[in-house]
Design an enzyme around this catalytic site. Structure first.
Site, mmCIF file in Angstrom:
data_model
loop_
_atom_site.group_PDB
_atom_site.id
_atom_site.type_symbol
_atom_site.label_atom_id
_atom_site.label_comp_id
_atom_site.label_asym_id
_atom_site.label_seq_id
_atom_site.Cartn_x
_atom_site.Cartn_y
_atom_site.Cartn_z
ATOM 1 N N GLY A 175 0.838 -1.188 0.000
ATOM 2 C CA GLY A 175 0.000 0.000 0.000
ATOM 3 C C GLY A 175 0.877 1.244 0.000
ATOM 4 O O GLY A 175 2.007 1.239 -0.484
ATOM 5 N N ARG A 255 1.627 -4.284 12.582
ATOM 6 C CA ARG A 255 0.836 -4.789 13.690
ATOM 7 C C ARG A 255 1.484 -6.063 14.215
ATOM 8 O O ARG A 255 1.919 -6.916 13.443
ATOM 9 C CB ARG A 255 -0.606 -5.083 13.257
ATOM 10 C CG ARG A 255 -1.432 -3.840 12.955
ATOM 11 C CD ARG A 255 -1.749 -3.070 14.223
ATOM 12 N NE ARG A 255 -2.595 -1.891 13.973
ATOM 13 C CZ ARG A 255 -2.148 -0.672 13.780
ATOM 14 N NH1 ARG A 255 -0.834 -0.453 13.785
ATOM 15 N NH2 ARG A 255 -2.987 0.327 13.582
ATOM 16 N N GLU A 284 1.504 -4.149 25.179
ATOM 17 C CA GLU A 284 2.331 -2.951 25.294
ATOM 18 C C GLU A 284 1.964 -2.198 26.566
ATOM 19 O O GLU A 284 0.775 -1.990 26.831
ATOM 20 C CB GLU A 284 2.138 -2.054 24.062
ATOM 21 C CG GLU A 284 2.604 -2.709 22.769
ATOM 22 C CD GLU A 284 2.418 -1.826 21.541
ATOM 23 O OE1 GLU A 284 2.007 -0.656 21.703
ATOM 24 O OE2 GLU A 284 2.685 -2.297 20.427
ATOM 25 N N HIS A 303 6.750 1.436 19.873
ATOM 26 C CA HIS A 303 5.600 1.766 19.037
ATOM 27 C C HIS A 303 5.599 3.258 18.661
ATOM 28 O O HIS A 303 4.622 3.986 18.876
ATOM 29 C CB HIS A 303 4.292 1.405 19.746
ATOM 30 C CG HIS A 303 3.141 1.207 18.805
ATOM 31 N ND1 HIS A 303 2.088 0.369 19.077
ATOM 32 C CD2 HIS A 303 2.881 1.735 17.577
ATOM 33 C CE1 HIS A 303 1.221 0.395 18.076
ATOM 34 N NE2 HIS A 303 1.689 1.222 17.145
#
Length: 364
Positions: A175, A255, A284, A303
């Site tokens: 993408g 992810r 997390e 993250h």
């Protein structure tokens, strides 16, 4: 018409409210869902993994039940919230992923859902390249050693520390982010392979679309940029890890659910692959007793791949621009549930919003 802007610790509601002024004459109310940074990281992950219904309806929505348009980032939009706001016609989230929105529930209720594709694509693609270099060249480990008073020269991959020139980069998911990664690697003189069953149209020069097995077998670096769906969960399992070269590296800025973490730990412990770099985790913050923390061939970050000043500050404007495009009659809109337009009365409600905002109805 009332527009409710609900921000969080990452992007505050005031930023959405400022952007929303572009839409026209409306009562704009701003507030926040979760203002503590650490709590936000935990709650957003739980919502992404379990769905928006895991959270109760945020009080700010119950205080403004006449809301017709709600804008936000990570706050959960479950069906319970939609039912509590009987006038709600538009939900907008300033992110590409819409895990915090019950899309099916919104569509059933005739609510349009807007999102933003590519808001942090530059940030994440930059970061993926950086993680590859950091892991393969031991950048973070060397820094940690110096900070601990050691002048470290030997690492688990010392016998085959790679240069990028001539290597094969495998991109899973082509993408917006995946395409930017390919473009940024064009200056490294590498071979680029892509696996994405949804790729349509032409691909850039120097990029070859292959099947999954070929990509994992031939790549020196595999970087993940796919969406997490029921079909893509554990896309990287023991099977894919067994296909990889013993000198190859795996990078994940997408992810955590794309990887079978237990299988990855085993592959790293045994030296089945050279290393991995991860910015996302099943839990997390990552628990202090997690086996990944005991390994010397993995780079872990908190993250933050998509967290840059530019990605955050432009997100509300990009979201409002998508909604503005729709109200202006543009066909180039990232409406997540376009099928909702075929439901009875939805187009009439859209026309009512346009009129309430003092805008001129577009020719469609």
């Amino acid at each position: 018409m009332k527009i409710l802007c609900v921000g969080d610790a990452m992007i505050r509601g005031e930023a959405f409210a400022e952007a929303a002024q572009k839409l026209g004459a409306a009562e704009i109310v701003a507030g926040d869902w979760e203002t503590d940074w650490d709590s936000l990281q935990h709650r957003r992950l739980v919502v992404e993994q379990q769905g928006p219904g895991v959270e109760s309806v945020p009080p700010i929505f119950l205080e403004h039940q006449d809301t017709e348009m709600a804008l936000g980032l990570f706050c959960p939009f479950a069906t319970e919230l939609m039912d509590a706001l009987p006038s709600l016609k538009v939900i907008g989230v300033a992110r590409a992923g819409v895990e915090n929105v019950d899309i099916e529930g919104a569509t059933e209720r005739g609510i349009l859902v807007f999102h933003v594709t590519g808001r942090n694509a530059e940030a994440v693609s930059d970061y993926a390249v950086g993680l590859m270099l950091s892991e393969a060249r031991n950048i973070a480990r060397a820094h940690a050693a110096i900070a601990q008073g050691s002048w470290r020269k030997q690492f688990s991959n010392s016998d085959y520390v790679p240069e990028l020139k001539g290597k094969t980069i495998g991109i899973v998911g082509f993408g917006h982010i995946g395409r930017l990664v390919a473009r940024k690697f064009s200056g490294f003189d590498v071979r680029v392979l892509v696996y994405d069953p949804w790729v349509t149209g032409e691909v850039p020069d120097g990029v070859a679309v292959v099947d999954k097995e070929t990509l994992f077998q031939e790549s020196d670096f595999v970087t993940l940029h796919a969406r997490l769906t029921n079909e893509s969960r554990h896309l990287v399992s023991q099977h894919e890890l067994d296909l990889m070269k013993s000198t190859s590296y795996l990078v994940n800025t997408a992810r955590s659910g794309l990887i079978d973490t237990d299988a990855l730990v085993t592959a790293l412990q045994s030296g089945r692959i050279a290393g991995a770099a991860l910015d996302v985790f099943d839990v997390e913050p990552i628990p202090q007793d997690h086996p990944l923390l005991q390994l010397d061939n993995v780079t872990l970050t908190t993250h933050i791949a998509g967290t840059t000043r530019e990605a955050l500050t432009r997100s509300p404007e990009l979201l409002v621009q998508e909604i503005d495009n729709f109200f202006s009659g543009s066909t180039r809109v990232t409406l997540k549930n376009p099928e909702v337009l075929e439901r009875p009365g939805v187009r009439d409600k859209a026309a009512e919003m346009i009129d309430a905002l003092g805008r001129q109805a577009p020719a469609r």
